[in-house]
Design a protein around this motif. Sequence first.
Motif, PDB file in Angstrom:
ATOM      1  N   ALA A  95      33.166  79.651  17.639  1.00 15.29           N
ATOM      2  CA  ALA A  95      32.163  80.609  17.372  1.00 15.29           C
ATOM      3  C   ALA A  95      31.785  81.363  18.822  1.00 15.29           C
ATOM      4  CB  ALA A  95      31.036  80.121  16.920  1.00 15.29           C
ATOM      5  N   ILE A  96      31.780  80.571  19.741  1.00 14.84           N
ATOM      6  CA  ILE A  96      31.483  80.942  21.063  1.00 14.84           C
ATOM      7  C   ILE A  96      32.489  81.989  21.564  1.00 14.84           C
ATOM      8  CG2 ILE A  96      31.324  80.245  23.472  1.00 14.84           C
ATOM      9  CD1 ILE A  96      29.589  77.819  22.526  1.00 14.84           C
ATOM     10  N   MET A  97      33.721  81.641  21.913  1.00 13.08           N
ATOM     11  CA  MET A  97      35.074  82.238  22.577  1.00 13.08           C
ATOM     12  C   MET A  97      35.252  83.434  21.612  1.00 13.08           C
ATOM     13  SD  MET A  97      35.078  80.250  24.952  1.00 13.08           S
ATOM     14  CE  MET A  97      36.249  81.161  25.712  1.00 13.08           C
ATOM     15  N   VAL A  98      35.314  83.239  20.385  1.00 12.95           N
ATOM     16  CA  VAL A  98      35.792  84.444  19.570  1.00 12.95           C
ATOM     17  C   VAL A  98      34.719  85.638  19.799  1.00 12.95           C
ATOM     18  CG1 VAL A  98      36.413  85.562  17.530  1.00 12.95           C
ATOM     19  CG2 VAL A  98      37.234  83.334  17.928  1.00 12.95           C
ATOM     20  N   ARG A  99      33.483  85.219  19.683  1.00 13.07           N
ATOM     21  CA  ARG A  99      32.316  86.062  19.835  1.00 13.07           C
ATOM     22  C   ARG A  99      32.376  86.903  21.170  1.00 13.07           C
ATOM     23  NH1 ARG A  99      27.615  86.575  22.072  1.00 13.07           N
ATOM     24  NH2 ARG A  99      26.011  88.058  21.049  1.00 13.07           N
ATOM     25  N   GLN A 100      32.695  86.120  22.114  1.00 11.56           N
ATOM     26  CA  GLN A 100      32.432  86.667  23.510  1.00 11.56           C
ATOM     27  C   GLN A 100      33.663  87.285  23.772  1.00 11.56           C
ATOM     28  OE1 GLN A 100      28.985  86.045  23.790  1.00 11.56           O
ATOM     29  NE2 GLN A 100      29.607  85.747  25.968  1.00 11.56           N
ATOM     30  N   HIS A 101      34.718  86.730  23.318  1.00  9.02           N
ATOM     31  CA  HIS A 101      36.076  87.454  23.788  1.00  9.02           C
ATOM     32  C   HIS A 101      36.090  88.906  23.344  1.00  9.02           C
ATOM     33  CE1 HIS A 101      40.349  87.772  24.510  1.00  9.02           C
ATOM     34  NE2 HIS A 101      40.346  88.321  23.257  1.00  9.02           N
ATOM     35  N   TYR A 102      35.766  89.302  22.023  1.00  5.99           N
ATOM     36  CA  TYR A 102      36.088  90.523  21.462  1.00  5.99           C
ATOM     37  C   TYR A 102      34.928  91.407  22.053  1.00  5.99           C
ATOM     38  CZ  TYR A 102      39.445  88.784  18.150  1.00  5.99           C
ATOM     39  OH  TYR A 102      40.617  88.396  17.553  1.00  5.99           O
ATOM     40  N   ALA A 103      33.620  90.696  21.966  1.00 12.14           N
ATOM     41  CA  ALA A 103      32.578  91.822  22.186  1.00 12.14           C
ATOM     42  C   ALA A 103      32.870  92.160  23.902  1.00 12.14           C
ATOM     43  CB  ALA A 103      31.320  90.998  22.188  1.00 12.14           C
ATOM     44  N   LEU A 104      32.831  91.105  24.830  1.00 12.86           N
ATOM     45  CA  LEU A 104      33.026  91.331  26.023  1.00 12.86           C
ATOM     46  C   LEU A 104      34.314  92.185  26.536  1.00 12.86           C
ATOM     47  CD1 LEU A 104      31.419  88.161  27.606  1.00 12.86           C
ATOM     48  CD2 LEU A 104      30.229  90.376  27.118  1.00 12.86           C
ATOM     49  N   GLY A 105      35.364  91.718  25.941  1.00 12.93           N
ATOM     50  CA  GLY A 105      36.501  92.650  26.124  1.00 12.93           C
ATOM     51  C   GLY A 105      36.379  94.024  25.996  1.00 12.93           C
ATOM     52  N   ILE A 106      35.718  94.465  24.894  1.00 14.26           N
ATOM     53  CA  ILE A 106      35.725  96.035  24.664  1.00 14.26           C
ATOM     54  C   ILE A 106      34.746  96.590  25.494  1.00 14.26           C
ATOM     55  CG2 ILE A 106      34.663  97.465  22.847  1.00 14.26           C
ATOM     56  CD1 ILE A 106      36.312  95.651  20.766  1.00 14.26           C
TER      57      ILE A 106
END
Length: 145
Positions: free
Chosen positions: A59-70
């Motif tokens: 929940a932490i990693m996927v949310r952060q990964h996609y949102a912050l990457g873009i």
Amino acid sequence: MKKQNYKNHKKYYPPHHFIFLPLLLLLEIAGVYNIWYDPENKLVWLLFSLVIFLLFYLAIMVRQHYALGIQNRIVILEFRQRYFEIFNKGSDDVVEKLSFGQIAALRFAYDEEFKDLLYRALHENISGDDIKRSITNWKPDHQRV
């Protein structure tokens, strides 16, 4: 809307940060507690705790990964566009010399401060946090995820 500055520029998503993640944390604590205090079902509680931990981590990693990457790509593109508008030249050399933290911090400065802070970032290598602290007229970014 409240005036944005260094102290209040972080943004939270209440359902995620204040409901879902705390609930997972409570379930994890309950699972670990029951590993020790329910020895008859130790394996069940161990598996329960493992599954909850994996859900929490994902929940932490996927949310952060996609949102912050873009978002990070957009911040860099905005920097390039702003640099071109101010200096009327490409920014490839400048972008290569700056860290992402420095680029991200510069978006909070209006154009006059931007020029000075960019110069300091390039020649004094001040950190993104130092750039933010140096801004006297904060330009808000209410779109940051």
